[in-house]
Design a protein around this motif. Sequence first.
Motif, PDB file in Angstrom:
ATOM      1  N   GLU A  54      -0.345 -37.160 -24.127  1.00 61.58           N
ATOM      2  CA  GLU A  54       0.100 -35.988 -23.370  1.00 61.58           C
ATOM      3  C   GLU A  54       1.375 -36.285 -22.582  1.00 61.58           C
ATOM      4  N   ASP A  65       4.210 -33.636 -23.084  1.00 58.45           N
ATOM      5  CA  ASP A  65       4.483 -32.871 -21.870  1.00 58.45           C
ATOM      6  C   ASP A  65       5.819 -33.227 -21.247  1.00 58.45           C
ATOM      7  N   ASP A 102       8.571 -26.377 -21.958  1.00 56.61           N
ATOM      8  CA  ASP A 102       7.469 -25.485 -21.613  1.00 56.61           C
ATOM      9  C   ASP A 102       6.219 -26.242 -21.150  1.00 56.61           C
ATOM     10  N   TYR A 103       6.165 -27.526 -21.394  1.00 59.31           N
ATOM     11  CA  TYR A 103       5.048 -28.336 -20.927  1.00 59.31           C
ATOM     12  C   TYR A 103       5.385 -29.128 -19.661  1.00 59.31           C
ATOM     13  N   LYS A 104       6.662 -29.228 -19.330  1.00 56.68           N
ATOM     14  CA  LYS A 104       7.080 -30.112 -18.239  1.00 56.68           C
ATOM     15  C   LYS A 104       6.420 -29.777 -16.905  1.00 56.68           C
ATOM     16  N   LEU A 105       6.241 -28.505 -16.608  1.00 57.27           N
ATOM     17  CA  LEU A 105       5.636 -28.148 -15.324  1.00 57.27           C
ATOM     18  C   LEU A 105       4.246 -28.739 -15.187  1.00 57.27           C
ATOM     19  N   LYS A 106       3.499 -28.783 -16.312  1.00 55.38           N
ATOM     20  CA  LYS A 106       2.166 -29.380 -16.288  1.00 55.38           C
ATOM     21  C   LYS A 106       2.222 -30.851 -15.901  1.00 55.38           C
ATOM     22  N   VAL A 107       3.123 -31.585 -16.526  1.00 56.52           N
ATOM     23  CA  VAL A 107       3.196 -33.018 -16.264  1.00 56.52           C
ATOM     24  C   VAL A 107       3.777 -33.292 -14.878  1.00 56.52           C
ATOM     25  N   ALA A 124       3.301 -31.500 -12.240  1.00 54.64           N
ATOM     26  CA  ALA A 124       2.215 -31.256 -11.285  1.00 54.64           C
ATOM     27  C   ALA A 124       1.226 -32.420 -11.259  1.00 54.64           C
ATOM     28  N   ARG A 125       1.017 -33.028 -12.397  1.00 53.60           N
ATOM     29  CA  ARG A 125       0.047 -34.114 -12.506  1.00 53.60           C
ATOM     30  C   ARG A 125       0.614 -35.462 -12.059  1.00 53.60           C
TER      31      ARG A 125
END
Length: 129
Positions: free
Chosen positions: A88, A92, A97-102, A104-105
């Motif tokens: 991931e 990510d 489009d996945y960067k915000l998820k990573v 945040a984590r």
Amino acid sequence: MTKQEHIQWWIDEADRNWETAVFNMNGKQNVFALFAFHLCIEKLLKAAWVKDNVDNIPPRTHDLTKLYKETDLQLEPSQYDFLVVINEWNIDGRYPDYKLKVYARATDLYLQEQLQKLTTLVEKIKCQL
């Protein structure tokens, strides 16, 4: 290059990626640190792939679970599950489009928690090379 030279090349590349990951982690660039940790594990798996296969050129994939399945490495089930998590970090961190998820984590605490598991995983893979 000989098979052993190919294997060593992948190990050396993995070590450089580890150094890059730690540098980024210390600089609070956590997303890039996670991405570089993924590269480190990927390259160690490619070293194992070369060791365990006839060919010296591993498949052009970033999927850690796919690479692992094509080696003779023996990981604990929890370490295999960790490969899924590490995957991931590559996806990510690479696609907008996945960067915000990573982002945040990828807190300092998250990185510290992952660092111990990463260290153990690297040691486990290297001792089988």
